[in-house]
Design a protein around this motif. Structure first.
Motif, PDB file in Angstrom:
ATOM      1  N   GLU A  68       0.795  -1.227   0.000  1.00 42.66           N
ATOM      2  CA  GLU A  68       0.000   0.000   0.000  1.00 42.66           C
ATOM      3  C   GLU A  68       0.830   1.280   0.000  1.00 42.66           C
ATOM      4  OE1 GLU A  68      -3.796   2.037   2.306  1.00 42.66           O
ATOM      5  OE2 GLU A  68      -2.832   0.246   3.129  1.00 42.66           O
ATOM      6  N   GLN A  69       1.681   1.454   0.979  1.00 43.62           N
ATOM      7  CA  GLN A  69       2.416   2.715   1.089  1.00 43.62           C
ATOM      8  C   GLN A  69       3.415   2.896  -0.049  1.00 43.62           C
ATOM      9  OE1 GLN A  69       1.530   5.114   3.116  1.00 43.62           O
ATOM     10  NE2 GLN A  69      -0.080   3.737   3.838  1.00 43.62           N
ATOM     11  N   GLU A  70       4.144   1.836  -0.381  1.00 44.53           N
ATOM     12  CA  GLU A  70       5.135   1.936  -1.451  1.00 44.53           C
ATOM     13  C   GLU A  70       4.475   2.177  -2.805  1.00 44.53           C
ATOM     14  OE1 GLU A  70       8.432   2.126  -1.135  1.00 44.53           O
ATOM     15  OE2 GLU A  70       7.999   2.140   1.024  1.00 44.53           O
ATOM     16  N   SER A  71       3.328   1.540  -3.026  1.00 44.42           N
ATOM     17  CA  SER A  71       2.624   1.713  -4.297  1.00 44.42           C
ATOM     18  C   SER A  71       2.107   3.136  -4.439  1.00 44.42           C
ATOM     19  CB  SER A  71       1.466   0.714  -4.399  1.00 44.42           C
ATOM     20  OG  SER A  71       1.955  -0.610  -4.415  1.00 44.42           O
ATOM     21  N   LYS A  72       1.637   3.710  -3.342  1.00 43.22           N
ATOM     22  CA  LYS A  72       1.145   5.084  -3.396  1.00 43.22           C
ATOM     23  C   LYS A  72       2.295   6.071  -3.598  1.00 43.22           C
ATOM     24  CE  LYS A  72      -3.191   4.304  -1.016  1.00 43.22           C
ATOM     25  NZ  LYS A  72      -4.120   4.675   0.067  1.00 43.22           N
ATOM     26  N   LYS A  73       3.449   5.761  -3.014  1.00 43.29           N
ATOM     27  CA  LYS A  73       4.627   6.603  -3.250  1.00 43.29           C
ATOM     28  C   LYS A  73       5.032   6.550  -4.721  1.00 43.29           C
ATOM     29  CE  LYS A  73       6.674   6.292   1.386  1.00 43.29           C
ATOM     30  NZ  LYS A  73       7.805   5.742   2.180  1.00 43.29           N
TER      31      LYS A  73
ATOM     32  N   VAL B  47       5.745   9.183  -9.932  1.00 43.09           N
ATOM     33  CA  VAL B  47       5.528   9.146 -11.384  1.00 43.09           C
ATOM     34  C   VAL B  47       4.934  10.460 -11.876  1.00 43.09           C
ATOM     35  CG1 VAL B  47       4.132   8.100 -13.209  1.00 43.09           C
ATOM     36  CG2 VAL B  47       5.339   6.644 -11.584  1.00 43.09           C
ATOM     37  N   PHE B  48       3.972  10.998 -11.114  1.00 45.35           N
ATOM     38  CA  PHE B  48       3.279  12.208 -11.560  1.00 45.35           C
ATOM     39  C   PHE B  48       3.728  13.467 -10.813  1.00 45.35           C
ATOM     40  CE2 PHE B  48       0.344   8.676 -12.516  1.00 45.35           C
ATOM     41  CZ  PHE B  48       0.270   8.845 -13.890  1.00 45.35           C
ATOM     42  N   GLU B  49       4.800  13.326 -10.000  1.00 45.99           N
ATOM     43  CA  GLU B  49       5.375  14.462  -9.271  1.00 45.99           C
ATOM     44  C   GLU B  49       4.293  15.202  -8.485  1.00 45.99           C
ATOM     45  OE1 GLU B  49       7.428  16.793 -12.176  1.00 45.99           O
ATOM     46  OE2 GLU B  49       9.018  15.321 -12.443  1.00 45.99           O
ATOM     47  N   LEU B  50       3.619  14.467  -7.615  1.00 48.27           N
ATOM     48  CA  LEU B  50       2.486  15.001  -6.872  1.00 48.27           C
ATOM     49  C   LEU B  50       2.834  15.219  -5.408  1.00 48.27           C
ATOM     50  CD1 LEU B  50      -0.183  12.565  -8.331  1.00 48.27           C
ATOM     51  CD2 LEU B  50       0.185  14.927  -9.025  1.00 48.27           C
TER      52      LEU B  50
END
Length: 277
Positions: free
Chosen positions: A96-101, A106-109
């Motif tokens: 969860e956390q790594e995937s959200k990071k 990727v989109f510089e958010l």
């Protein structure tokens, strides 16, 4: 446009219906479907030009304030949030956390401004992560507390059309200012990506270059088209010059539609109709 409604539509019986709302930079639309009758009862499309996702909440609030039907009580509510900021993550690599990071990088958010939602796509053993403005997601949760939020690609890749084992599959799903390409073979997802769209030549260029990359022979590829097709029939004819087997992508579930009332093509309602599965 005004709401288009079947003669069987009764706003006072909304608790027996399913509501599906699509949200995008190109505007807002909704359908109401009778679960019992498996029938399309109402549809409304409000095309808009929204220049940035930052303005989505304000424009959606203005739209919702003027609409009566979406504010009724429904048996079930589905929201479709159309955004190019998405990442498919295979289940075996999901954390969860790594995937959200990963999505943020990727989109510089900034995680203070956006919320990352996810849809589980069991049939392909993956999760599709996508972004929403944090305040907007909170607003949607307040207005539609029991709703589910889907990305349009979740609906699409969960219901890939059946094709022969010796054929390749390609879906072109149109949105506002861009389009999605979904490539699959033997019912297995190979690619899901989005591409800029300002001219019909963009469709041909990206489709040919992407299928070439995956060694898809045009003569052995079945193409399916859905969404608000850029250029309409002219675009379909252009695609057929390269891919002879090109057809409209119909929803996975047959929903009864009175075509004398709803004078639109099923493929233009693909996301909304498929979301009621």
């Amino acid at each position: 446009m005004n709401i288009v409604a079947d003669e069987l539509f009764d706003k006072e019986n909304s608790q027996e219906y399913l509501l599906s709302i699509q949200i995008s930079l190109g505007g807002f639309s909704f359908i109401v479907v009778s679960v019992k009758e498996n029938r399309l009862l109402a549809w409304k499309n409000t095309p808009l030009t929204i220049t940035s996702v930052q303005f989505l909440q304000k424009r959606f609030q203005e739209w919702l304030d003027m609409e009566e039907v979406p504010k009724k009580t429904y048996q079930k509510i589905h929201l479709i949030f159309d955004t190019r900021e998405f990442v498919p993550v295979p289940e075996k690599y999901y954390e969860e956390q790594e995937s959200k990071k990963l999505v943020e990088s990727v989109f510089e958010l900034s995680n203070s401004e956006i919320e990352i939602s996810e849809n589980q796509v069991n049939v392909h053993d993956l999760r599709l992560l996508f972004t929403l403005p944090k305040d907007f997601k909170g607003y949607l949760s307040e207005q539609f507390p029991d709703s589910e939020i889907f990305h349009p690609l979740t609906i699409c890749i969960e219901n890939l059309p059946q094709i022969s084992a010796d054929r390749n599959g390609l879906i072109i799903l149109f949105s506002s200012g861009y389009f999605y390409l979904v490539l699959f073979r033997e019912q297995k997802l190979l690619l899901a990506n989005s591409y800029n769209l300002s001219h019909k030549n963009d469709i041909i260029f990206y489709t040919l270059s992407t299928t070439k990359q995956y060694h898809f022979s045009p003569t052995k590829t079945d193409v399916f088209i859905a969404g608000d097709i850029y250029g309409g029939e002219e675009t379909i004819l252009e695609i057929k010059k390269y891919f002879i087997s090109t057809q409209e992508l119909k929803p996975a579930k047959n929903i009864e539609i009175n075509t004398e009332i709803f004078k639109t093509q099923e493929y233009s309602l693909y996301n909304l109709l498929n979301s009621v599965l």
